[in-house]
Every structure is written in C-alpha cells, then in structure tokens.
Design an enzyme around this catalytic site. Structure first.
Site, mmCIF file in Angstrom:
data_model
loop_
_atom_site.group_PDB
_atom_site.id
_atom_site.type_symbol
_atom_site.label_atom_id
_atom_site.label_comp_id
_atom_site.label_asym_id
_atom_site.label_seq_id
_atom_site.Cartn_x
_atom_site.Cartn_y
_atom_site.Cartn_z
ATOM 1 N N PHE A 12 -3.530 -6.609 11.682
ATOM 2 C CA PHE A 12 -4.788 -5.871 11.798
ATOM 3 C C PHE A 12 -5.836 -6.375 10.790
ATOM 4 C CE2 PHE A 12 -6.414 -1.636 9.969
ATOM 5 C CZ PHE A 12 -7.631 -1.735 10.619
ATOM 6 N N ASP A 32 2.627 -15.653 9.777
ATOM 7 C CA ASP A 32 2.973 -14.311 10.260
ATOM 8 C C ASP A 32 4.246 -14.443 11.090
ATOM 9 O OD1 ASP A 32 0.866 -11.603 10.806
ATOM 10 O OD2 ASP A 32 2.829 -11.694 11.776
ATOM 11 N N GLY A 37 2.111 -8.106 13.964
ATOM 12 C CA GLY A 37 0.899 -8.811 14.406
ATOM 13 C C GLY A 37 1.100 -9.443 15.766
ATOM 14 N N TYR A 145 8.095 1.897 -0.085
ATOM 15 C CA TYR A 145 6.878 1.120 0.165
ATOM 16 C C TYR A 145 5.976 1.112 -1.078
ATOM 17 C CZ TYR A 145 2.219 0.089 2.143
ATOM 18 O OH TYR A 145 0.973 -0.438 2.397
ATOM 19 N N VAL A 189 -2.475 6.246 11.619
ATOM 20 C CA VAL A 189 -2.756 7.436 12.434
ATOM 21 C C VAL A 189 -4.014 7.272 13.294
ATOM 22 C CG1 VAL A 189 -4.020 8.705 10.623
ATOM 23 C CG2 VAL A 189 -2.747 9.950 12.362
ATOM 24 N N GLY A 279 8.189 11.516 2.096
ATOM 25 C CA GLY A 279 7.455 10.428 1.424
ATOM 26 C C GLY A 279 5.957 10.501 1.631
HETATM 27 P P1 NAD Z 1 -0.243 -5.097 9.920
HETATM 28 O O1 NAD Z 1 1.145 -4.655 10.173
HETATM 29 O O2 NAD Z 1 -1.188 -5.156 11.061
HETATM 30 O O3 NAD Z 1 -0.258 -6.519 9.199
HETATM 31 C C1 NAD Z 1 0.815 -7.016 8.443
HETATM 32 C C2 NAD Z 1 1.237 -8.334 9.071
HETATM 33 O O4 NAD Z 1 2.325 -8.878 8.334
HETATM 34 C C3 NAD Z 1 1.713 -8.173 10.537
HETATM 35 O O5 NAD Z 1 0.986 -9.062 11.367
HETATM 36 C C4 NAD Z 1 3.181 -8.536 10.495
HETATM 37 O O6 NAD Z 1 3.612 -9.168 11.687
HETATM 38 C C5 NAD Z 1 3.237 -9.444 9.272
HETATM 39 N N1 NAD Z 1 4.549 -9.491 8.638
HETATM 40 C C6 NAD Z 1 5.386 -8.452 8.368
HETATM 41 N N2 NAD Z 1 6.520 -8.901 7.795
HETATM 42 C C7 NAD Z 1 6.381 -10.250 7.696
HETATM 43 C C8 NAD Z 1 7.236 -11.285 7.200
HETATM 44 N N3 NAD Z 1 8.430 -11.010 6.648
HETATM 45 N N4 NAD Z 1 6.797 -12.571 7.276
HETATM 46 C C9 NAD Z 1 5.590 -12.861 7.813
HETATM 47 N N5 NAD Z 1 4.755 -11.938 8.296
HETATM 48 C C10 NAD Z 1 5.142 -10.636 8.226
HETATM 49 O O7 NAD Z 1 -0.811 -4.171 8.754
HETATM 50 P P2 NAD Z 1 -2.261 -4.089 8.105
HETATM 51 O O8 NAD Z 1 -2.683 -2.677 8.230
HETATM 52 O O9 NAD Z 1 -3.125 -5.185 8.578
HETATM 53 O O10 NAD Z 1 -1.880 -4.348 6.567
HETATM 54 C C11 NAD Z 1 -2.214 -5.535 5.867
HETATM 55 C C12 NAD Z 1 -1.837 -5.353 4.409
HETATM 56 O O11 NAD Z 1 -2.598 -4.304 3.832
HETATM 57 C C13 NAD Z 1 -0.373 -4.963 4.183
HETATM 58 O O12 NAD Z 1 0.073 -5.598 2.997
HETATM 59 C C14 NAD Z 1 -0.421 -3.473 3.989
HETATM 60 O O13 NAD Z 1 0.675 -3.005 3.227
HETATM 61 C C15 NAD Z 1 -1.725 -3.342 3.238
HETATM 62 N N6 NAD Z 1 -2.337 -2.031 3.348
HETATM 63 C C16 NAD Z 1 -2.743 -1.562 4.576
HETATM 64 C C17 NAD Z 1 -3.358 -0.326 4.647
HETATM 65 C C18 NAD Z 1 -3.819 0.266 5.956
HETATM 66 O O14 NAD Z 1 -4.315 1.401 5.940
HETATM 67 N N7 NAD Z 1 -3.745 -0.432 7.071
HETATM 68 C C19 NAD Z 1 -3.569 0.422 3.484
HETATM 69 C C20 NAD Z 1 -3.100 -0.077 2.267
HETATM 70 C C21 NAD Z 1 -2.504 -1.325 2.204
HETATM 71 C C1 UD1 Z 2 -1.338 4.244 5.204
HETATM 72 C C2 UD1 Z 2 -0.873 2.841 5.580
HETATM 73 C C3 UD1 Z 2 -0.194 2.211 4.414
HETATM 74 C C4 UD1 Z 2 -1.127 2.276 3.220
HETATM 75 C C5 UD1 Z 2 -1.592 3.710 2.923
HETATM 76 C C6 UD1 Z 2 -2.670 3.735 1.844
HETATM 77 C C7 UD1 Z 2 -0.290 2.381 7.906
HETATM 78 C C8 UD1 Z 2 0.756 2.441 8.962
HETATM 79 N N1 UD1 Z 2 0.054 2.882 6.706
HETATM 80 O O1 UD1 Z 2 -0.201 5.097 4.926
HETATM 81 O O2 UD1 Z 2 0.101 0.840 4.709
HETATM 82 O O3 UD1 Z 2 -0.540 1.705 2.111
HETATM 83 O O4 UD1 Z 2 -2.179 4.239 4.103
HETATM 84 O O5 UD1 Z 2 -3.097 5.039 1.596
HETATM 85 O O6 UD1 Z 2 -1.381 1.894 8.123
HETATM 86 N N2 UD1 Z 2 0.488 11.196 10.948
HETATM 87 C C9 UD1 Z 2 0.604 12.154 11.944
HETATM 88 N N3 UD1 Z 2 0.940 11.736 13.198
HETATM 89 C C10 UD1 Z 2 1.152 10.413 13.517
HETATM 90 C C11 UD1 Z 2 1.024 9.438 12.478
HETATM 91 C C12 UD1 Z 2 0.685 9.884 11.200
HETATM 92 O O7 UD1 Z 2 0.432 13.357 11.710
HETATM 93 O O8 UD1 Z 2 1.448 10.096 14.682
HETATM 94 C C13 UD1 Z 2 0.139 11.643 9.583
HETATM 95 C C14 UD1 Z 2 1.120 11.164 8.516
HETATM 96 O O9 UD1 Z 2 2.217 12.020 8.393
HETATM 97 C C15 UD1 Z 2 0.197 11.147 7.288
HETATM 98 C C16 UD1 Z 2 -1.183 10.790 7.852
HETATM 99 O O10 UD1 Z 2 -1.114 11.054 9.256
HETATM 100 O O11 UD1 Z 2 0.123 12.410 6.694
HETATM 101 C C17 UD1 Z 2 -1.528 9.335 7.665
HETATM 102 O O12 UD1 Z 2 -0.398 8.564 8.079
HETATM 103 P P1 UD1 Z 2 -0.445 6.969 8.230
HETATM 104 O O13 UD1 Z 2 -1.590 6.588 9.083
HETATM 105 O O14 UD1 Z 2 0.921 6.524 8.609
HETATM 106 O O15 UD1 Z 2 -0.881 6.518 6.784
HETATM 107 P P2 UD1 Z 2 -0.270 6.654 5.318
HETATM 108 O O16 UD1 Z 2 1.134 7.154 5.306
HETATM 109 O O17 UD1 Z 2 -1.298 7.370 4.522
#
Ligand code: NAD
Ligand code: UD1
Length: 318
Positions: A12, A32, A37, A145, A189, A279
């Site tokens: 993403f 990746d 992804g 995590y 979410v 968690g």
């Molecule tokens: P995402 O799952 O879309 O992207 C992560 C990518 O890493 C995926 O394409 C997946 O296929 C790849 N991947 C997973 N394991 C791998 C491995 N062993 N080797 C190679 N590739 C691997 O998630 P995202 O939301 O784009 O997150 C990107 C980064 O940002 C992550 O490090 C995530 O922890 C961090 N992050 C995301 C959020 C959020 O809200 N989306 C918040 C805080 C931190």
């Molecule tokens: C998310 C990110 C994580 C990041 C963190 C930073 C994802 C998958 N996770 O975690 O990588 O480090 O933010 O703050 O992007 N929920 C529901 N119903 C659902 C899914 C979720 O009620 O179907 C609730 C969850 O219980 C939670 C909230 O929505 O309370 C947000 O959940 P989620 O989007 O998974 O994010 P985080 O756990 O905050």
C-alpha cells in the site's frame, strides 16, 4: 549506478512512494514477497526493477547488496498487522525485526548509503494514557508487532550512533488510501470499511465487524501526506539520527468514522459487534510539531482524504 531501494514497494504505502520517486526521476528497486502486496500495484516504468523475494532471508538480502548499490533505502516491508503478530509472533518477528538488521548490515558494509528510512509505528506508544503522543512520550508496546517496530527503530538509530550510517525512523499513525489491501481480517480498518461500502453500493448484503465499543480513536493520515513526509525526511539533513511522528495531529473514533462514511456515501452499514481485540490500543493521536519543524504540512483532513479515496475506488470499480 545507484538506486533507491523500497522494501514492501508492492504494498500500500510503498507503491505510492514508488510513484512519487519515479516522478522525481529516481531509479527504484522494489523488493516484495507479494504476501500482502500485489504486482499490479507496481507502476510499469523503465526506472523500476521488481525483485520478488523475502527480506527475512539473510542470504537473499546479502546477495541483493552484492548485485546493486543503494543511495537510499526506504524499509517499508513488514507484516503490518498488529493482530497477525498476536496470532503468529514467531513468523512476524522474522520480517519485522530480523530483516531490518539484515538490511542495516548490508547498507553498513556497502558504505555509500545516503539515507536509511525505517517505517516504524505509533503502535510503539501502546496504551500509556498521555495524549497527544510526542516523540519523547513513554513507550509501552502491547503487541509483538509494536515490540519489533520499537526494537527495529532503535537498531536503526543506533546504527547512526555506532557506525555513522545516516538513518531516520518515522512512526506512522493510521494510514489510509487506495491500494490498501482489504482482503484479510487483519487489513487496515478504512480499507475494510471501503470494501463494505462498495459492496453495499451494489446492493449486496454485508456487515462490518466492529471490535469493542467503537469509541477507540485513531489519527488517520492520508497516504499522500505520508509520501510527502517520507520524501521530506529522506532529503532533510536535520532528520539524520532522528525519529519523527507522521500523523495529522487529529483523531476520530471508529463510531465517528463510520458515521462520516455513511454521510459521504449515503449508505447505511450493518454492524456486528465483537469483543475488543487483544493487543488493541484504545486512544491514539499524534503531536507533529517535530516533523513540522523540518517543513512537513498535512494537506488532507479525514473528510478530504476519505472523499478522494472513495471517488477513486468507485471510479476504479465502474
Ligand atoms: P502493506 O502490507 O501493504 O505493505 C507491506 C509490504 O511488505 C507488502 O507488500 C508485503 O507483501 C511486503 N512484505 C511482507 N513481508 C515481507 C517479506 N518477508 N519480504 C518481502 N516483502 C514482504 O502495508 P502498508 O500499510 O503499506 O505498510 C508499510 C509499512 O508501514 C510497514 O512497515 C508497516 O508496518 C508500516 N506502518 C503502516 C501503517 C498503516 O497504517 N498502514 C501504520 C504504521 C506503520
Ligand atoms: C494500524 C496498522 C499498523 C500500524 C498502526 C499505527 C494496519 C493493518 N495496521 O494498526 O500497521 O502500525 O495502525 O497506529 O494497517 N477494527 C474493527 N473492525 C475491523 C478491523 C479493525 O473494529 O474489521 C478496529 C480494530 O480493532 C482497531 C481499529 O479498528 O481498534 C483500527 O484497527 P487497524 O486498522 O487494524 O489498525 P491498528 O491496529 O491501529
């Protein structure tokens, strides 16, 4: 020739970052394993090389550093789900911590790197009640995590102090936008909600599972703002050896988010309630004074980001 490496670049946030780096005329290598992804997230462009591989495989990572020289590394590859780490901590640990060390070692030995940027998370703060979260707020990880993110970011910053590797860590709050994979119960979410509203629009019967009372809050930041922050910290000399929050400085509860989405789409979502997830963090929002100090500005509030996201998704599904 030297490259920008984006781990997790088919995911993403990574795929949005890659698009921006291409606009800036950079040559990009994406690694990746496509566990989350997708190949179709990667732009077709002469300056992109995609390598399918597992960053938690140390031999694979060593080989990559033998074959390519890296100017900057954006390390975004991770198993991004808090809930997945609670289910399978041994599996997520390999990618979420071990892989970070393999990449840092590779970069240290290569010796030409201008910046290593690590995607950490607001999850490191856990449930310590003081809000908003500054970079110096107490750390209280509640999940494997969050522990791996904190350990990784500390390694990243320590490689700066010990070996002078130019590193930066960013703690993303909750990122949303197009290409966030909604297909797993562990997905973000907003992507799950978007998927449900798209189904509702087609008159399909769907329900959304809400964990807890819906009063949990998150600081949701639109992916385009996150990409601006990543480019900015990658260029700013002041960011070396530092950690930055990347959020909007505002928060919204899940109940409010659902109401906003219902208003935006004119659709009514059926909600199934379940217990709070193990968690899970209750309240989260950021203080972004530090990153503003090096020039960051969030251009999207929740409503503006959600509207753009929804419009893109509905256009794509037509
Ligand atoms: P995402 O799952 O879309 O992207 C992560 C990518 O890493 C995926 O394409 C997946 O296929 C790849 N991947 C997973 N394991 C791998 C491995 N062993 N080797 C190679 N590739 C691997 O998630 P995202 O939301 O784009 O997150 C990107 C980064 O940002 C992550 O490090 C995530 O922890 C961090 N992050 C995301 C959020 C959020 O809200 N989306 C918040 C805080 C931190
Ligand atoms: C998310 C990110 C994580 C990041 C963190 C930073 C994802 C998958 N996770 O975690 O990588 O480090 O933010 O703050 O992007 N929920 C529901 N119903 C659902 C899914 C979720 O009620 O179907 C609730 C969850 O219980 C939670 C909230 O929505 O309370 C947000 O959940 P989620 O989007 O998974 O994010 P985080 O756990 O905050």
């Amino acid at each position: 020739m030297s490259y920008y490496l984006v781990t997790g670049g088919a995911g993403f946030i990574g795929s949005h970052l890659v698009e921006e780096l291409l606009k800036l005329n950079k040559k990009v290598i994406i690694i990746d394993d496509l566990s989350m992804g997708k190949k179709e997230n990667i732009p077709e462009h002469e300056n992109v090389t995609f390598i399918k591989g597992d960053i938690s495989d140390s031999e694979f990572v060593t080989d990559i550093f033998m074959r390519y020289q890296f100017e900057k590394i954006y390390h975004l590859g991770a198993i991004a789900s808090v809930a997945a780490s609670v289910e399978t901590p041994l599996v997520t640990h390999k990618t979420n911590l071990d892989a970070t060390l393999y990449l840092l070692e590779g970069a240290k030995k290569q010796g030409i790197l201008k910046r290593f940027i690590f995607a950490s998370s607001a999850a490191v703060f856990g449930d310590e009640p003081t809000l908003p979260k500054t970079e110096t707020s107490d750390i209280k990880p509640l999940s494997p995590y969050a522990i791996d993110k904190y350990a990784s970011e500390q390694y990243v910053l320590t490689y700066n102090r010990l070996y002078n590797l130019p590193t930066t860590a960013v703690r993303f709050f909750n990122v949303f936008g197009s290409r966030q994979n909604p297909s797993s119960p562990y997905s973000g979410v907003v992507s799950i909600l978007t998927d449900k509203f798209l189904e509702l629009e087609k008159n399909h019967q769907v329900e959304f599972t809400l964990y807890g009372d819906g009063e949990q809050t998150r600081d949701f930041i639109y992916v385009k703002d996150v990409v601006s922050a990543l480019v900015l910290v990658g260029e700013s000399e002041k960011a070396i050896g530092e950690v930055f929050n990347v959020g909007t400085g505002n928060s919204i509860s899940l109940n409010e988010l659902i109401s906003l989405y219902e208003k935006l789409t004119g659709l009514k979502l059926h909600i199934k309630r379940e217990d709070e997830r193990a968690g899970d963090i209750k309240y989260s929002y950021s203080d972004i004074t530090k990153i503003k100090g090096i020039g960051f500005q969030s251009l999207y509030n929740m409503e503006k980001g959600l509207t753009e996201y929804w419009n893109e998704e509905t256009k794509r599904k037509e």
